[in-house]
Design a protein around this motif. Structure first.
Motif, PDB file in Angstrom:
ATOM      1  N   THR A 116       0.998  -0.990   0.454  1.00 57.47           N
ATOM      2  CA  THR A 116       0.126  -0.154  -0.073  1.00 57.47           C
ATOM      3  C   THR A 116       1.025   1.035  -0.326  1.00 57.47           C
ATOM      4  OG1 THR A 116      -0.420   0.440   1.967  1.00 57.47           O
ATOM      5  CG2 THR A 116      -2.003  -1.407   1.135  1.00 57.47           C
ATOM      6  N   LEU A 118       0.933   6.255  -0.917  1.00 63.55           N
ATOM      7  CA  LEU A 118       0.329   6.969  -0.764  1.00 63.55           C
ATOM      8  C   LEU A 118       0.947   7.943  -1.860  1.00 63.55           C
ATOM      9  CD1 LEU A 118      -2.534   8.958  -0.440  1.00 63.55           C
ATOM     10  CD2 LEU A 118      -1.323   9.608   1.735  1.00 63.55           C
ATOM     11  N   GLU A 142      -4.029  13.036  -4.686  1.00 66.99           N
ATOM     12  CA  GLU A 142      -3.241  12.133  -4.074  1.00 66.99           C
ATOM     13  C   GLU A 142      -4.046  10.920  -4.121  1.00 66.99           C
ATOM     14  OE1 GLU A 142      -3.045  13.602   1.035  1.00 66.99           O
ATOM     15  OE2 GLU A 142      -4.400  11.879   0.139  1.00 66.99           O
ATOM     16  N   GLU A 144      -4.379   6.898  -3.643  1.00 66.17           N
ATOM     17  CA  GLU A 144      -4.441   5.100  -2.329  1.00 66.17           C
ATOM     18  C   GLU A 144      -3.651   3.807  -3.539  1.00 66.17           C
ATOM     19  OE1 GLU A 144      -6.779   5.831   1.487  1.00 66.17           O
ATOM     20  OE2 GLU A 144      -8.231   7.027  -0.707  1.00 66.17           O
ATOM     21  N   SER A 146      -2.871  -0.123  -3.534  1.00 69.18           N
ATOM     22  CA  SER A 146      -3.147  -1.196  -2.814  1.00 69.18           C
ATOM     23  C   SER A 146      -2.584  -2.113  -4.219  1.00 69.18           C
ATOM     24  CB  SER A 146      -3.954  -1.508  -2.523  1.00 69.18           C
ATOM     25  OG  SER A 146      -3.468  -3.371  -1.965  1.00 69.18           O
ATOM     26  N   LYS A 184     -12.448  13.430  -1.115  1.00 67.95           N
ATOM     27  CA  LYS A 184     -12.814  12.137  -0.792  1.00 67.95           C
ATOM     28  C   LYS A 184     -14.052  11.789  -1.488  1.00 67.95           C
ATOM     29  CE  LYS A 184      -8.879  11.844   1.636  1.00 67.95           C
ATOM     30  NZ  LYS A 184      -7.825  11.253   1.097  1.00 67.95           N
TER      31      LYS A 184
END
Length: 505
Positions: A116, A118, A142, A144, A146, A184
């Motif tokens: 993970t 960022l 940003e 995110e 995985s 978000k």
């Protein structure tokens, strides 16, 4: 005695050094393939080292130089939309777990699960449609992510040394979410850019991260090769640890074979045969080093030629030797040899007159040599007076152990035969009790003192290469006919890897 690798800095470094690609090297006929040193690392060691893979992957992500990402796309109503991602940096990187597999296709498979990260940077976009003037905007973003990472590390050989290729690298994205200005919640701008940025971003991340992992593995490999070469070198004596033959890769261990030839000045030892057989090593310990009798014997010969087999004793050491027992014979011998002179005013010189013959047997390491002993009395303002000179043939069987970061050499069987005896106080040599006493001194105290001094000297030499920085667990040194095995478990000094990565990247 154990010329082992000096630092263990992680999966990429140790695994890449110990295993070499068979297909990439062309070895000559059998004499060239003779092996003097073998190293075997078992699966438990690989698993332990793999725990440090996270440090390497994190360094690769941090050190990767992400280029600006630009693109352009035509959209209905909005017209042509251009975008650019710049100042990309990685923050908050974590790795859930990693796994390693050894396969007989000469590949090390490393699986990094759930990386993970960022990513932060700046998004600049603009569009020029039929109803709009050309406008450009910049917002912070940003991302995110995985990711699963798979490394298929191929091992090649260049100039008899390993050359890793970690370019076979795969990134699988489970999550890649774009946030703009910390928002978000999905918005029209985010929905607009996410889809057609994602593909480009995935491609760039894969290219740059995999390229950096390959570069880090190359750097680590070069570093450990240099360290290993330095560890088996001391002034003009060095051991050739280049490849001798093809490696062996099993599901439970990896094994490499090295020449183990000793080079001294412009000469080299010659090994035309090898007694190594895979059955001589087991899989119960984490790390094994196998040394041929030829390699150790050649080291002893080089030490002799370099004038290192010399020991001077004086003061308390002399007193301990000559006063190990309080008898009339002892007092008479001391009086005759030292002529009333203090031990502090005397020196005993012990050196080998011939190259030692080293033979490895189940009982231990058998060493035979012609040794000279000279005791001199130091006179103020005058040349030293040689009070005693002896030459004796010595055969000693030595057992070795490594404990508390020290090499311990223990003589278990010795014999001494005096060949030459000259004593100033007994020029005719008519007093057999003196020779008998000296022979007993050599057997009971002299040989243990010499072997102890050699053990201390070798310990200091190995510690100067930082062997004492390692957590070596329950090491065993086992001699067999024609070879010796050093087997051990170890704990990984993580700080060494971190220091290396900080200094080198």
């Amino acid at each position: 005695m154990c010329w082992a690798g000096r630092r263990m800095l992680g999966t990429f470094r140790i695994l890449l050094v110990l295993v070499h690609a068979a297909a990439a090297c062309e070895f000559g006929p059998f004499p060239y393939r003779a092996t003097g040193i073998v190293c075997r690392m078992t699966k438990p060691a690989a698993l332990l080292l793999n725990q440090e893979t996270a440090q390497v992957i994190q360094a690769a992500f941090r050190n990767a130089k992400f280029p600006n990402i630009t693109g352009e796309r035509s959209m209905r109503l909005l017209g042509r939309v251009a975008y650019g991602l710049s100042n990309i940096q990685v923050n908050d990187l974590s790795i859930e777990r990693s796994e390693v597999e050894l396969k007989d296709d000469n590949t090390i498979y490393i699986f990094i699960k759930n990386v993970t990260a960022l990513f932060k940077g700046t998004l600049t976009y603009g569009y020029a449609g039929a109803w709009f003037l050309q406008l450009f905007h910049s917002v912070d973003f940003e991302i995110e992510s995985s990711i699963d990472l798979q490394l298929n590390i191929k091992l090649m050989c260049q100039k008899d040394q390993v050359a890793p290729d970690a370019s076979d690298c795969y990134l699988t994205f489970h999550k890649l979410t774009l946030h703009l200005q910390g928002d978000k919640q999905p918005g029209w701008l985010k929905q607009l850019f996410t889809d057609f940025i994602s593909f480009t971003l995935k491609f760039v991340l894969k290219r740059e991260v995999c390229k950096e992992i390959n570069a880090v593995s190359q750097t680590l490999t070069s570093f450990i090769i240099d360290l290993a070469a330095d560890f088996v070198r001391d002034k003009e004596i060095l051991v050739d640890i280049s490849l001798a033959s093809d490696p062996v890769i099993k599901a439970s261990y990896i094994e490499s074979h090295h020449k183990g030839l000793v080079l001294y000045k412009n000469s080299s030892s010659v090994l035309s045969d090898s007694v190594f057989s895979p059955e001589q090593l087991t899989e119960s310990r984490m790390l094994y080093f196998w040394f041929s009798e030829h390699s150790l014997s050649s080291l002893a010969s080089a030490a002799f030629l370099d004038g290192r087999l010399l020991l001077n004793l004086r003061g308390e050491k002399l007193k301990e030797l000559f006063e190990m027992e309080d008898t009339e014979v002892q007092r008479k011998a001391v009086q005759m040899i030292f002529q009333g002179t203090s031990y502090n005013d005397s020196v005993a010189k012990v050196w080998s007159l011939t190259q030692p013959q080293v033979s490895l047997q189940p009982e231990g390491t058998v060493v035979r040599a012609l040794v000279a002993v000279e005791i001199s009395i130091l006179l103020a303002g005058e040349e030293p007076l040689v009070a005693l000179y002896m030459e004796e043939e010595i055969t000693v069987t030595v057992q070795a152990a490594y404990a508390e970061k020290k090499l311990i050499l223990q003589p278990v069987d010795s014999s001494v035969e005096i060949k030459v005896f000259k004593c100033t106080a007994d020029p005719s040599g008519e007093d057999p009790s003196i020779q008998s006493f000296l022979q007993n001194v050599i057997l009971v105290a002299g040989i243990p003192e010499v072997t102890s001094s050699i053990g201390s000297a070798l310990t200091s030499l190995m510690n100067s290469k930082r062997l004492d920085h390692f957590d070596i667990i329950n090491p065993e040194i086992i001699t067999r006919k024609g070879y010796v095995i050093v087997q051990l478990d170890f704990g990984f000094p993580s700080h060494l890897l971190l220091n290396f990565l900080e200094e080198s990247l």
